[in-house]
Design a protein around this motif. Structure first.
Motif, PDB file in Angstrom:
ATOM      1  N   ALA A   1       2.957  91.230  63.741  1.00  0.00           N
ATOM      2  CA  ALA A   1       1.865  90.592  63.002  1.00  0.00           C
ATOM      3  C   ALA A   1       2.311  90.379  61.562  1.00  0.00           C
ATOM      4  O   ALA A   1       3.139  91.132  61.037  1.00  0.00           O
ATOM      5  N   PHE A   2       1.739  89.355  60.912  1.00  0.00           N
ATOM      6  CA  PHE A   2       2.117  89.073  59.529  1.00  0.00           C
ATOM      7  C   PHE A   2       0.892  88.595  58.765  1.00  0.00           C
ATOM      8  O   PHE A   2      -0.091  88.094  59.351  1.00  0.00           O
ATOM      9  N   ALA A   3       0.941  88.768  57.450  1.00  0.00           N
ATOM     10  CA  ALA A   3      -0.189  88.383  56.607  1.00  0.00           C
ATOM     11  C   ALA A   3       0.297  88.059  55.208  1.00  0.00           C
ATOM     12  O   ALA A   3       1.349  88.540  54.766  1.00  0.00           O
ATOM     13  N   MET A   4      -0.505  87.233  54.509  1.00  0.00           N
ATOM     14  CA  MET A   4      -0.245  86.893  53.103  1.00  0.00           C
ATOM     15  C   MET A   4      -1.498  87.253  52.308  1.00  0.00           C
ATOM     16  O   MET A   4      -2.630  87.036  52.773  1.00  0.00           O
ATOM     17  N   GLN A   5      -1.308  87.807  51.112  1.00  0.00           N
ATOM     18  CA  GLN A   5      -2.429  88.168  50.247  1.00  0.00           C
ATOM     19  C   GLN A   5      -2.297  87.458  48.905  1.00  0.00           C
ATOM     20  O   GLN A   5      -1.210  87.405  48.321  1.00  0.00           O
ATOM     21  N   PHE A   6      -3.422  86.908  48.431  1.00  0.00           N
ATOM     22  CA  PHE A   6      -3.488  86.204  47.158  1.00  0.00           C
ATOM     23  C   PHE A   6      -4.618  86.792  46.316  1.00  0.00           C
ATOM     24  O   PHE A   6      -5.528  87.448  46.844  1.00  0.00           O
ATOM     25  N   GLN A   7      -4.551  86.535  45.022  1.00  0.00           N
ATOM     26  CA  GLN A   7      -5.641  86.888  44.112  1.00  0.00           C
ATOM     27  C   GLN A   7      -6.373  85.601  43.717  1.00  0.00           C
ATOM     28  O   GLN A   7      -5.737  84.606  43.354  1.00  0.00           O
TER      29      GLN A   7
END
Length: 592
Positions: free
Chosen positions: A404-410
């Protein structure tokens, strides 16, 4: 002259005998050590026109570290290594080592340590297009023995036996390996080159001295001084190579697509201006560290401030910490500024593709400008995490289990941005369902979750109705696309469980600790576990592609797992520090 057929054992002994005879013919009488007090470096003997230079200062230390490393026995005990070590495939290597030891009169590791205790130096000269190898030793005897070994190898390769062709230059004898390559002993130095004029200039500089040497180059001395102590150091005169028109695309300052710009745009900008580059390789018991560095100035960043941040000092956000983490990447990138400045940063073809993508994305986001409004709603900084994925026994089990993979932004304006991206996510899921229905693919079921202050919009593939099919579902079931919003954070994930884990993490706090501009960490144990989850498929692929039986295929896959077990993690960092752009790779070995 012809020889009768020999058995493998007789051929081996015959080759050794022929080699020993060739060494005897090629080697003059062993003399006494001379000029042992000569403290000149290879850089003082090489011309200033050298554009590439590499040196190994203490090969003996590296050999000792490798031969006495705690993991050596573990590697030797691997069944595959034992099998290879006793096979006929490595017989030439064993014979070569035996011949080398016979020629040098010592065990190979001791011979190399003494032969190279003054360093190994390799250089490439631009005007002559020549390469030169310089080896300095405290033992004249070992240099003469090595000369004999090299000449013998050349004679055996050409099928000629006898005294090599010789010529004298300024009191030193040069030997011909062939029409191009020459070698000579210059007191404590072994010199070999493919261009006689380069070899003569080195000897001239040794005899006469010359202020116009590589050691007198400010670019070289500055770069090598910054390199510090290392197992291997290398220098490249980037300015000369760039001016000569070699690989012009590399120094044009432009990239060919958005992904390349985001990853390498800052490096491309640097290469268009930097005078030199230096590489160091440090080998130690816990692993290997490779560092590449170039000079850097903020004026060279014009148009790519999105990459480096203000005063080249931008830090990446902290790496995301999750269980079974396989890979984590964190980088400072102002995506909005990159998108808006792309026409000046990328090639014409890339800009044509970008303009079309910009039009489609603006339409998709209801007429809002993608670069200014959509990407502009996100603060600089991207966090990526990849996690080994596990599946509940009652859930559909994909035949191939992907991580599984994910990207996080502000987000700058969380309330407005949440509404926009939530709507777009639902539209994307609907589009996937329409296309998938036409292709006979399973459908995604939308749902919403509220956990404390976090909101999740999830999409899960509808499981097969027949329970017997749960153990062999398509690869699609690795994915449960999810977008989550937690405070100022937005998370786009390939799986709902990973998104839930990330929303439970605390938001990154302001820190005075300086992080690199970009950092990535790969964990070998999680990678091995992910591959082990798919071992059955790896074995089947090996059998299909190589025609192996089950036992042989399993043995080859086990070699892969055995190699991965030697490693702990690999860390890559890119940063600007003390006027240098540095790219560093650390490979950490297991402690036991």
């Amino acid at each position: 002259m012809t020889f009768p057929a020999l058995s493998p054992a007789r051929r081996s002994h015959g080759a050794l005998a022929a080699f020993a005879f060739s060494v005897f013919l090629a080697s003059p009488s062993i003399g006494q050590d001379t000029n042992q007090g000569d403290r000149r470096t290879a850089a003082e003997l090489l011309p200033a026109s050298v554009v590439a230079y590499a040196e190994v200062a203490r090969l003996g230390d590296v050999i000792e570290l490798v031969t006495e490393h705690p993991l050596r026995q573990q590697i030797q005990d691997m069944p595959a290594v034992r099998a290879i070590g006793g096979s006929d495939q490595v017989r030439p290597l064993r014979d070569g080592i035996a011949a080398f030891e016979g020629g040098m009169g010592r065990p190979w590791d001791e011979a190399l340590s003494v032969l190279t205790d003054g360093g190994i130096h390799l250089a490439f000269d631009a005007p002559t297009q020549g390469a030169a190898l310089l080896i300095k030793s405290s033992s004249r005897e070992q240099l003469e023995r090595f000369r004999g070994v090299v000449l013998a190898i050349a004679q055996l390769g050409q099928g000629e036996f006898g005294i090599a062709r010789q010529a004298d230059y300024r009191g030193f004898t040069a030997y011909s390996l062939n029409d191009n390559i020459k070698l000579a002993l210059v007191d404590q130095w072994f010199l070999m080159t493919n261009k006689p004029e380069l070899g003569k200039s080195i000897i001239d500089r040794y005899v006469d001295g010359d202020k116009h040497s590589l050691a007198a180059s400010d670019s070289f001395t500055t770069a090598m001084a910054r390199a510090g102590d290392a197992s291997l150091k290398a220098y490249v005169d980037v300015e000369t190579i760039r001016s000569a028109g070699v690989a012009p695309k590399l120094y044009a300052g432009k990239t060919e697509n958005v992904a390349a710009e985001a990853l390498f745009g800052g490096i491309v900008a640097n290469l268009a201006h930097t005078p030199s580059a230096v590489a160091t390789l440090q080998i130690h018991r816990s692993g290997v560290r490779l560092a590449l560095a170039t000079a850097h100035q903020s004026e060279w960043e014009s148009g790519r401030e999105y990459f480096f941040g203000e005063d080249s000092g931008a830090s990446a956000p902290p790496l995301l910490q999750v269980p079974d983490r396989l890979l984590a990447i964190s980088t400072h990138r102002d995506l909005s500024q990159m998108w808006l400045h792309a026409p000046d940063l990328m090639t014409d073809k890339a800009n044509e593709d970008l303009a079309q993508a910009d039009t489609n994305l603006t339409t998709f986001f209801s007429g809002r400008d993608f670069g200014e409004d959509i990407l502009g709603s996100l603060l600089p900084g991207i966090q990526v995490v990849v996690q080994r994925q596990t599946f509940d026994a009652a859930s559909p089990q994909p035949a191939i289990k992907l991580p599984a993979f994910a990207m996080q932004f502000q987000m700058r304006t969380p309330e407005e941005t949440t509404r926009e991206f939530r709507r777009v996510f639902q539209n994307v899921v609907g589009f996937i369902n329409v296309v998938g229905a036409m292709q006979g693919q399973p459908q995604l079921d939308l749902d919403f979750e509220q956990a404390d202050s976090a909101t999740l919009v999830t999409a899960t593939y509808v499981p097969p109705r027949d329970e017997d099919e749960l153990a062999a579902v398509p690869i699609n079931y690795n994915f449960s696309p999810t977008i989550a919003f937690a405070g100022e954070r937005m998370i786009v994930s390939s799986s709902t469980p990973l998104a839930r884990t990330l929303t439970g993490l605390s938001a990154p706090s302001e820190s005075k600790v300086k992080h690199p501009n970009t950092v990535a960490v790969l964990h070998a144990d999680a990678l091995a576990d992910t591959l082990r989850d798919n071992k059955q498929q790896l074995v089947a692929q090996n059998m299909l592609e190589k025609g192996h039986g089950p036992d042989q295929a399993n043995a080859e896959i086990d070699v892969l797992f055995g190699l991965l077990a030697l490693f702990k993690e690999v860390t890559v960092e890119l940063d600007v520090d003390e006027g240098q752009l540095k790219l560093t790779t650390d490979v950490q070995l297991q402690s036991k």
